[in-house]
Design a protein around this motif. Structure first.
Motif, PDB file in Angstrom:
ATOM      1  N   VAL A   1      32.874  37.962  46.148  1.00  0.00           N
ATOM      2  CA  VAL A   1      32.560  39.386  46.189  1.00  0.00           C
ATOM      3  C   VAL A   1      32.766  39.907  47.607  1.00  0.00           C
ATOM      4  CG1 VAL A   1      30.735  41.113  45.845  1.00  0.00           C
ATOM      5  CG2 VAL A   1      30.828  39.095  44.365  1.00  0.00           C
ATOM      6  N   VAL A   2      33.464  41.038  47.732  1.00  0.00           N
ATOM      7  CA  VAL A   2      33.644  41.694  49.029  1.00  0.00           C
ATOM      8  C   VAL A   2      32.492  42.681  49.202  1.00  0.00           C
ATOM      9  CG1 VAL A   2      35.188  43.051  50.484  1.00  0.00           C
ATOM     10  CG2 VAL A   2      36.152  41.519  48.767  1.00  0.00           C
TER      11      VAL A   2
ATOM     12  N   ILE B   1      37.526  42.327  44.881  1.00  0.00           N
ATOM     13  CA  ILE B   1      37.985  41.137  44.166  1.00  0.00           C
ATOM     14  C   ILE B   1      37.716  41.320  42.678  1.00  0.00           C
ATOM     15  CG2 ILE B   1      37.583  38.677  43.784  1.00  0.00           C
ATOM     16  CD1 ILE B   1      37.031  38.439  46.803  1.00  0.00           C
ATOM     17  N   ASP B   2      38.732  41.083  41.872  1.00  0.00           N
ATOM     18  CA  ASP B   2      38.592  41.160  40.426  1.00  0.00           C
ATOM     19  C   ASP B   2      37.915  39.879  39.942  1.00  0.00           C
ATOM     20  OD1 ASP B   2      38.915  41.045  37.638  1.00  0.00           O
ATOM     21  OD2 ASP B   2      40.785  42.177  37.736  1.00  0.00           O
ATOM     22  N   PRO B   3      36.705  39.979  39.399  1.00  0.00           N
ATOM     23  CA  PRO B   3      35.990  38.771  38.967  1.00  0.00           C
ATOM     24  C   PRO B   3      36.665  38.043  37.813  1.00  0.00           C
ATOM     25  CG  PRO B   3      34.838  40.726  38.225  1.00  0.00           C
ATOM     26  CD  PRO B   3      35.946  41.194  39.132  1.00  0.00           C
ATOM     27  N   ASP B   4      37.502  38.745  37.052  1.00  0.00           N
ATOM     28  CA  ASP B   4      38.200  38.106  35.937  1.00  0.00           C
ATOM     29  C   ASP B   4      39.423  37.315  36.407  1.00  0.00           C
ATOM     30  OD1 ASP B   4      36.393  39.174  34.096  1.00  0.00           O
ATOM     31  OD2 ASP B   4      37.585  41.000  33.875  1.00  0.00           O
ATOM     32  N   GLU B   5      39.940  37.643  37.590  1.00  0.00           N
ATOM     33  CA  GLU B   5      41.119  36.962  38.120  1.00  0.00           C
ATOM     34  C   GLU B   5      40.762  35.888  39.156  1.00  0.00           C
ATOM     35  OE1 GLU B   5      43.595  40.036  39.721  1.00  0.00           O
ATOM     36  OE2 GLU B   5      43.989  40.931  37.772  1.00  0.00           O
ATOM     37  N   CYS B   6      39.652  36.066  39.855  1.00  0.00           N
ATOM     38  CA  CYS B   6      39.242  35.147  40.926  1.00  0.00           C
ATOM     39  C   CYS B   6      38.966  33.753  40.356  1.00  0.00           C
ATOM     40  CB  CYS B   6      37.985  35.684  41.605  1.00  0.00           C
ATOM     41  SG  CYS B   6      37.336  34.646  42.928  1.00  0.00           S
TER      42      CYS B   6
ATOM     43  N   PHE C   1      27.351  45.479  45.423  1.00  0.00           N
ATOM     44  CA  PHE C   1      28.778  45.232  45.587  1.00  0.00           C
ATOM     45  C   PHE C   1      29.337  44.309  44.502  1.00  0.00           C
ATOM     46  CE2 PHE C   1      27.955  47.099  49.660  1.00  0.00           C
ATOM     47  CZ  PHE C   1      29.141  47.742  49.970  1.00  0.00           C
ATOM     48  N   ILE C   2      28.487  43.549  43.830  1.00  0.00           N
ATOM     49  CA  ILE C   2      28.950  42.687  42.733  1.00  0.00           C
ATOM     50  C   ILE C   2      29.521  43.570  41.616  1.00  0.00           C
ATOM     51  CG2 ILE C   2      28.258  41.027  40.959  1.00  0.00           C
ATOM     52  CD1 ILE C   2      26.082  40.050  42.991  1.00  0.00           C
ATOM     53  N   GLU C   3      28.748  44.556  41.205  1.00  0.00           N
ATOM     54  CA  GLU C   3      29.197  45.474  40.159  1.00  0.00           C
ATOM     55  C   GLU C   3      30.325  46.380  40.668  1.00  0.00           C
ATOM     56  OE1 GLU C   3      27.193  49.049  37.686  1.00  0.00           O
ATOM     57  OE2 GLU C   3      26.081  47.155  37.704  1.00  0.00           O
ATOM     58  N   LEU C   4      30.239  46.788  41.934  1.00  0.00           N
ATOM     59  CA  LEU C   4      31.271  47.653  42.508  1.00  0.00           C
ATOM     60  C   LEU C   4      32.632  46.966  42.516  1.00  0.00           C
ATOM     61  CD1 LEU C   4      31.947  50.349  43.941  1.00  0.00           C
ATOM     62  CD2 LEU C   4      31.490  49.160  46.101  1.00  0.00           C
ATOM     63  N   ASN C   5      32.683  45.686  42.911  1.00  0.00           N
ATOM     64  CA  ASN C   5      33.946  44.950  42.909  1.00  0.00           C
ATOM     65  C   ASN C   5      34.532  44.894  41.505  1.00  0.00           C
ATOM     66  OD1 ASN C   5      34.787  42.886  45.495  1.00  0.00           O
ATOM     67  ND2 ASN C   5      32.846  43.966  45.648  1.00  0.00           N
ATOM     68  N   ALA C   6      33.711  44.606  40.516  1.00  0.00           N
ATOM     69  CA  ALA C   6      34.187  44.507  39.134  1.00  0.00           C
ATOM     70  C   ALA C   6      34.742  45.843  38.655  1.00  0.00           C
ATOM     71  CB  ALA C   6      33.059  44.031  38.222  1.00  0.00           C
TER      72      ALA C   6
ATOM     73  N   LYS D   1      35.737  48.572  40.550  1.00  0.00           N
ATOM     74  CA  LYS D   1      36.865  49.048  41.346  1.00  0.00           C
ATOM     75  C   LYS D   1      38.127  48.219  41.112  1.00  0.00           C
ATOM     76  CE  LYS D   1      35.391  52.578  43.767  1.00  0.00           C
ATOM     77  NZ  LYS D   1      36.115  53.854  43.825  1.00  0.00           N
ATOM     78  N   ALA D   2      37.971  46.937  40.820  1.00  0.00           N
ATOM     79  CA  ALA D   2      39.133  46.091  40.554  1.00  0.00           C
ATOM     80  C   ALA D   2      39.885  46.593  39.316  1.00  0.00           C
ATOM     81  CB  ALA D   2      38.712  44.639  40.375  1.00  0.00           C
ATOM     82  N   GLN D   3      39.150  47.178  38.376  1.00  0.00           N
ATOM     83  CA  GLN D   3      39.780  47.724  37.168  1.00  0.00           C
ATOM     84  C   GLN D   3      40.451  49.074  37.431  1.00  0.00           C
ATOM     85  OE1 GLN D   3      39.976  45.784  34.402  1.00  0.00           O
ATOM     86  NE2 GLN D   3      39.030  44.335  35.794  1.00  0.00           N
ATOM     87  N   GLU D   4      39.926  49.823  38.399  1.00  0.00           N
ATOM     88  CA  GLU D   4      40.419  51.168  38.683  1.00  0.00           C
ATOM     89  C   GLU D   4      41.536  51.211  39.725  1.00  0.00           C
ATOM     90  OE1 GLU D   4      37.088  53.411  40.147  1.00  0.00           O
ATOM     91  OE2 GLU D   4      35.855  52.934  38.423  1.00  0.00           O
ATOM     92  N   CYS D   5      41.503  50.286  40.661  1.00  0.00           N
ATOM     93  CA  CYS D   5      42.396  50.347  41.830  1.00  0.00           C
ATOM     94  C   CYS D   5      43.615  49.459  41.671  1.00  0.00           C
ATOM     95  CB  CYS D   5      41.624  49.921  43.082  1.00  0.00           C
ATOM     96  SG  CYS D   5      40.209  50.967  43.445  1.00  0.00           S
ATOM     97  N   PRO D   6      44.705  49.835  42.347  1.00  0.00           N
ATOM     98  CA  PRO D   6      45.910  49.017  42.286  1.00  0.00           C
ATOM     99  C   PRO D   6      45.756  47.697  43.051  1.00  0.00           C
ATOM    100  CG  PRO D   6      46.201  50.810  43.836  1.00  0.00           C
ATOM    101  CD  PRO D   6      44.876  51.034  43.164  1.00  0.00           C
ATOM    102  N   SER D   7      46.618  46.777  42.740  1.00  0.00           N
ATOM    103  CA  SER D   7      46.636  45.497  43.437  1.00  0.00           C
ATOM    104  C   SER D   7      46.886  45.719  44.916  1.00  0.00           C
ATOM    105  CB  SER D   7      47.729  44.592  42.864  1.00  0.00           C
ATOM    106  OG  SER D   7      47.831  43.419  43.627  1.00  0.00           O
ATOM    107  N   ALA D   8      46.208  44.950  45.739  1.00  0.00           N
ATOM    108  CA  ALA D   8      46.398  45.035  47.188  1.00  0.00           C
ATOM    109  C   ALA D   8      47.542  44.140  47.643  1.00  0.00           C
ATOM    110  CB  ALA D   8      45.106  44.619  47.902  1.00  0.00           C
ATOM    111  N   HIS D   9      48.124  43.403  46.718  1.00  0.00           N
ATOM    112  CA  HIS D   9      49.156  42.429  47.057  1.00  0.00           C
ATOM    113  C   HIS D   9      50.576  43.011  46.985  1.00  0.00           C
ATOM    114  CE1 HIS D   9      46.236  39.130  47.152  1.00  0.00           C
ATOM    115  NE2 HIS D   9      45.654  39.789  46.173  1.00  0.00           N
ATOM    116  N   GLY D  10      50.652  44.271  46.664  1.00  0.00           N
ATOM    117  CA  GLY D  10      51.957  44.932  46.670  1.00  0.00           C
ATOM    118  C   GLY D  10      52.732  44.733  45.494  1.00  0.00           C
TER     119      GLY D  10
END
Length: 84
Positions: A4-5, A35-40, A68-73, A75-84
């Motif tokens: 979790v970030v 961090i997407d908890p489903d992908e981590c 931040f645990i719930e926020l990461n989960a 936001k990971a669904q709403e935001c684009p990948s940070a990896h480009g």
């Protein structure tokens, strides 16, 4: 379990943690990365790379940053990948 970030990342977005992630589970918005908890895969590689010490195992997130645990989960669904 997932990583979790948390609060120290807000406004930083150094992104030194991204290249070491083997599954590219980071997402970002204008505020921080998440961090997407489903992908981590809980490999822990990002923890030592984080310059602000903002990443914790889900079970070790300090009480003041538990939201931040719930926020990461979410936001990971709403935001684009940070990896480009």
């Amino acid at each position: 379990m997932t990583m979790v970030v948390t609060q120290p990342c807000v406004g930083c977005k150094d992104k030194a943690c991204l290249p070491v992630c083997p599954v590219e589970c980071f997402h970002e918005d204008e505020t921080m990365v998440y961090i997407d908890p489903d992908e981590c895969i809980d490999c822990d590689a990002c923890v030592t790379e984080c310059p602000t010490e903002a990443i914790f195992h889900e079970d070790d997130v300090p009480e003041r940053w538990q939201g931040f645990i719930e926020l990461n989960a979410a936001k990971a669904q709403e935001c684009p990948s940070a990896h480009g």
